[in-house]
Scaffold this active site. Sequence first.
Site, PDB file in Angstrom:
ATOM      1  N   SER A  89     -27.323 -55.124 -25.956  1.00 13.40           N
ATOM      2  CA  SER A  89     -27.202 -53.917 -26.769  1.00 13.40           C
ATOM      3  C   SER A  89     -26.957 -54.180 -28.249  1.00 13.40           C
ATOM      4  CB  SER A  89     -26.071 -53.029 -26.235  1.00 13.40           C
ATOM      5  OG  SER A  89     -26.404 -52.518 -24.968  1.00 13.40           O
ATOM      6  N   LYS A  95     -20.130 -48.320 -34.216  1.00 11.54           N
ATOM      7  CA  LYS A  95     -20.869 -47.652 -33.133  1.00 11.54           C
ATOM      8  C   LYS A  95     -20.037 -46.494 -32.585  1.00 11.54           C
ATOM      9  CE  LYS A  95     -23.225 -48.913 -28.798  1.00 11.54           C
ATOM     10  NZ  LYS A  95     -23.489 -50.054 -27.889  1.00 11.54           N
ATOM     11  N   SER A  98     -28.236 -50.670 -27.103  1.00  9.67           N
ATOM     12  CA  SER A  98     -27.712 -49.353 -27.426  1.00  9.67           C
ATOM     13  C   SER A  98     -27.111 -49.255 -28.837  1.00  9.67           C
ATOM     14  CB  SER A  98     -26.633 -48.956 -26.402  1.00  9.67           C
ATOM     15  OG  SER A  98     -25.575 -49.899 -26.375  1.00  9.67           O
TER      16      SER A  98
END
Length: 485
Positions: free
Chosen positions: A178, A79, A154
Amino acid sequence: MDVFYWSAEKIAKKIRAKDISSLDIVNSFIHRINSLNSTLNAVVTINQNGARERAVAADRAISKGELWGPLHGVPITVKDSYKTAGIKTTCNCNDYKDFIPNKNATIVDRLLNAGCIILGKTNLPVLSQDIQTDSAHFGRANNPWDTSRTTGGSTGGGAAAVSSGLSPLEIGSDLFGSVRLPAHFCGIFGFRPTQGRVSTAGLILGKRQDPRILRFLCSPGFLSRTVDDLKLCLDSVEGPDRLSPEVPPVYESPITQTDNSLQIAWIDQLPDVPTSADTKAAIKAFINDLCQAGHTTFHKLPPLDFQSATYTCGNLLGIESGALQNRLMRLLIGVVLNRKPASEPFLKGFAKGATALSMADYLQCLSVRDTFIREFDQFMQTYDAFICPVAPGPAFEHIKTIHPLLGPHIKVDDGTLPYWVWGISYSILASLTGHPVVVIPIGYGTNDLPIGIQLIGKRWQDRQLLDYASNLAKIVGPIKQPICQ
C-alpha cells in the site's frame, strides 16, 4: 516560491538557518494544494488554520534559539487512516465520516515531537482495502503523471501529493504494497520498515469498535522524493511504544561501508506472474548500471513457493478480518470467493481464512508464516539485498470495480492477470516475512510512466538497507517531476 520539490531535510535546514520561515513554507504548500488538488484529489482534508498556527509557533521558537527536533517546521501529509487529534479522520468510510479523534496515532505524535506540521490528510480507498484509490465518499485520486491512470492504493493520495509537490513527506501504511505500489506508480521513494519496528497504534484498519488487527502483516510506511528523508522519518518514529507492546527496542549492527561491491540477487519476473516488456527493460538496464558501478549481481529467484506464500497471506488476512464478522457473513464470503479461479491463491487463502472456525487454524497459519521467514532469512544470508519488481507494469488506467475483491483482469502487454494477482504478487513476500523494503524509481516505460523496483534487505537492518538504497539511487540520478506542474 519554488519550494515544492525541496526535500524535507532541505526545508528543515533552511528554517534552522533562518533562510526561510516555516510560515512561508506552509503558505506555499497550501497554495500549491489549492491550485492542483482539484485535478489530483490527493488531499481530502486541508489543515489550513492549524498548519499556519503551528508554523507561526515554529518560527517564534527558532527566533528564541529553540529547536523542536530534526524536522522543525516541516509540513507533511498523513494518510487519512491515522488518528490526528482535532483533525477529521475518515478512513474514507461512512463509519468515520464525522470522526475527529482526541488523540494522535503514535507515529503522528512522534513526528509532531520531531517538529513536523500537518498540512492535511490524504485520500485512500475505503478502510485502505484496494489497490486503487477510489470511493463514493471522496472520489478517485489521479496520477500526476497521467490523470487517466491510478495512483495505486492504498496510500494513493499521499503518493500523488508527494510526487506533485503538494507535500515533501507522506506518512502511510503498507499491508500488501500500500506504500510500495503508489510509490512505483508515481515515481517516488517508498519505505516499509521491518515488521514491528514502528508502532501501528492509532492506525485504523477496521470499524470503530474493532480491536487492533493485522499486526503481523501491516506496517507504517513513508513516501518521499529522497532516501535521506526516509532515514529522517525512521529516526523520528521508531522505538518501543506502550500502546504497541510488540514493538521492541532495536540495536542495529554498525553500518558497513557501502562504497564496496554489494552482492545483489535480482529477478525481473516471477514464473507465474509475467511483467511488461518496459518493466523488464528498465530492471535489466538498472542491473547493468549496478554492474558498471562495481556491484556484483546474481539473477536468482529465492527458493520459496511464491504461490503458497500468497495463499498464506490471504489466509492470515482472512482469519484476522473474518474473526470480526458474524458466521453468516463469513460463510457468504467463502461461497463468493471460492467461485474465483484456482489461479488466484490470495483470494482462495482469504476465503479459507474467513471461514475458519478454530484457533488451531490461526496458529497453523502463523507457523507456516514462520517457515517462510526462516527460509527467506536463509536466502538473505548470501546477499546484501534482493531486487524484484513492484508490480507487473507501470500505472494502469482507472478501473471501476463492483467490489475490490471482485476486481476485473488487468492488462500486461498483450495478456491479462487477475486484479489481485496483478496488484500484490510482487509485494506479498516482504509483507509475509516482514523484511524491510525500499522502492527506488529507476526509469520510465510506455508513455513515460514511472517504473520502480523493490530493494529488500535483512530484517532489522533497516538503516543498512536505506544506506544501500541511497547509494544505488545515486546511480539512477535525481527523480523527475511529473507533468502536473
